[in-house]
Scaffold this active site. Sequence first.
Site, PDB file in Angstrom:
ATOM      1  N   ASN A  99       1.074  -1.352   0.046  1.00  0.00           N
ATOM      2  CA  ASN A  99      -0.144   0.552   0.090  1.00  0.00           C
ATOM      3  C   ASN A  99       0.964   0.983  -0.019  1.00  0.00           C
ATOM      4  OD1 ASN A  99      -0.307  -1.334   2.541  1.00  0.00           O
ATOM      5  ND2 ASN A  99      -0.968   0.955   3.360  1.00  0.00           N
ATOM      6  N   ASP A 100       0.247   2.230   0.680  1.00  0.00           N
ATOM      7  CA  ASP A 100       1.167   3.310   0.800  1.00  0.00           C
ATOM      8  C   ASP A 100       2.933   3.575  -0.079  1.00  0.00           C
ATOM      9  OD1 ASP A 100      -1.386   3.725   2.545  1.00  0.00           O
ATOM     10  OD2 ASP A 100      -0.452   4.732   4.103  1.00  0.00           O
TER      11      ASP A 100
END
Length: 579
Positions: A59-60
């Site tokens: 993710n991020d």
Amino acid sequence: MRALGRVVWAWLLLLQLAGASHVVYENLLEVEAAAVPPSIVDPELRTGYHFHPPKNWINDPNAPMYYKGWYHFFYQYNPKGAVWGNIVWAHSVSRDLINWVALETAIEPSIPSDQYGCWSGSATILPDGTPVIMYTGIDRPNINYQVQNIAYPRNKSDPLLREWVKPAHNPIIVPEGGINATQFRDPTTAWRDDDDGRWRLLIGSVAAGGARGVAYVYRSRDFRRWARVRRPLHSAATGMWECPDFYPVERDGRRVGLETSVSGRRVKHVLKNSLDLRRYDYYTVGAYDRRAERYVPDDPAGDERRLRYDYGNFYASKTFYDPAKRRRILWGWANESDTAAADVAKGWAGIQAIPRTVWLDPSGKQLLQWPIEEVEALRGKSVTVKHRVIKPGQHVEVIGLQTAQADVEVSFEVSSLAGAEPLDPALAGDAQRLCGARGAAVEGGVGPFGLWVLASADMQERTAVFFRVFKAAGKDKPVVLMCTDPTKSSLNPNLYKPTFAGFVDTDISNGKISLRSLIDRSVVESFGAGGKTCILSRVYPSLSIGNNARLYVFNNGKADVRVSRLTAWQMKKPLMNGA
Ligand SMILES: *[C@@H]1O[C@H](CO)[C@@H](O)[C@H](O)[C@H]1NC(C)=O
Ligand SMILES: *[C@@H]1O[C@H](CO)[C@@H](O)[C@H](O)[C@H]1NC(C)=O
Ligand SMILES: *[C@H]1O[C@@H](CO)[C@H](O)[C@@H](O)[C@@H]1NC(C)=O
């Protein structure tokens, strides 16, 4: 589908508890087989030139930076599977932001203040050239109590920054003074005021019982002892602000980036927040008052007007200043649009968008974004179409190259704007709903015209990226809508296929507008009008895979549309973390 998803989740939990015994693993495969159509696990749906690790969940983007000739990229990663969990900071390096080499995990739970999680954060380059990372740690079980930690490179002479050390004085910021400790995360890159020599950074949070998103300012002289400024830099009634980003841009619209600490008269500031409730990235352009430690958007309604970096799948983004090419670069995470069961079966979930150069539009009202120039090094065989008129109802195939992985640039010219359809006032403020009601298949006046990408020969599958022009009551300027319509993108029924759309603040009175689409098997990333409006969509064709993927230009309006020029390039595969 939901229920099946839950079954898989239950098995995953069992897997973790049982330490992945064979019996459990076999059961998991049975569940997957029932839930997942075979096309979704086709390796030819795996993206090629978008950033990804060989397998598992990501993710991020975290702490992007340039150091001693190398671009560093860290990201939230689950080393154990294709769903969120067990998060560590994975680390890759590159010379050109396109070819990537995976290194050892940079940051993982190892101290009391991060033993239950190492979440997102950012890098700051100190004046002596030392990079420092600040990130959110989870310090107790079963409750996501959030504190901020820092880490330094063990060996500053190592340009690859392979090892990170967490000093004993961690954590360095803890939630105090009424801050909700479970909603206190994602420190930004710090900036420094030369006048008082103090560092500042933002931490995302929430106030008013969850109603207001807030960006708290913390200040420090030594990057070790931090004190909160009582009033936040800014706040708005949007719910929790994740992953804030705050940076200066040149106000004269030059395409040059600024180092994060730059201030002065030639500078405007951008504040971006990732809205936890909506799951999209919103920004405003405004003025930063250093003395008052406050940020005010230029547009008083800016927090509600909702400018987005990208009107598709694009979240938790973060910029950094690249001193090598004097530009500011934006990274953003694009999640999958299939099911968790499909992700488990595929063995991977999540990619990063192609890094984008960002700068202020000459109007000062919004940003412009464009894929970093390095991506053009991947362009191979090309085909160009010039001066081709597309009649109402017509479509034209672009032939002579493989287009499942392609970069397409088109300049359109509309013959006349006279037939533009009236804009329904009820939808005038909501591009996404407007596109839902007036999708690619709904005949219009001026448009819809644009590209069908990842299309099958029989047209059963196709993803439309297009424009539509409207006449709005009381406005002399036509309203331009840009839209990605994936509703026909796949025969697979178990997909999230929303139409994504944004308005394009451009003057189309000369009839001209451009479009660029980066197609990469299961992602279509498009830039309208030179980067004024961007839309990233995830799609998973079941027929238009590999050599079966086709590319068309279409016009479903009543006015002729001319393709002044279209060039499509086949894209080569870069080094991608060994995948
Ligand atoms: C630090 O990194 C440099 C450059 O990679 C290397 O030559 C040196 O041996 C490293 N020092 C230590 C103590 O590992
Ligand atoms: C903190 O925020 C969470 C999520 O919004 C909420 O459930 C919780 O009640 C809040 N805690 C306090 C002490 O306000
Ligand atoms: C990405 O996936 C879709 C479909 O499951 C969700 O609706 C989005 O909320 C999600 N986006 C993010 C940023 O998590």
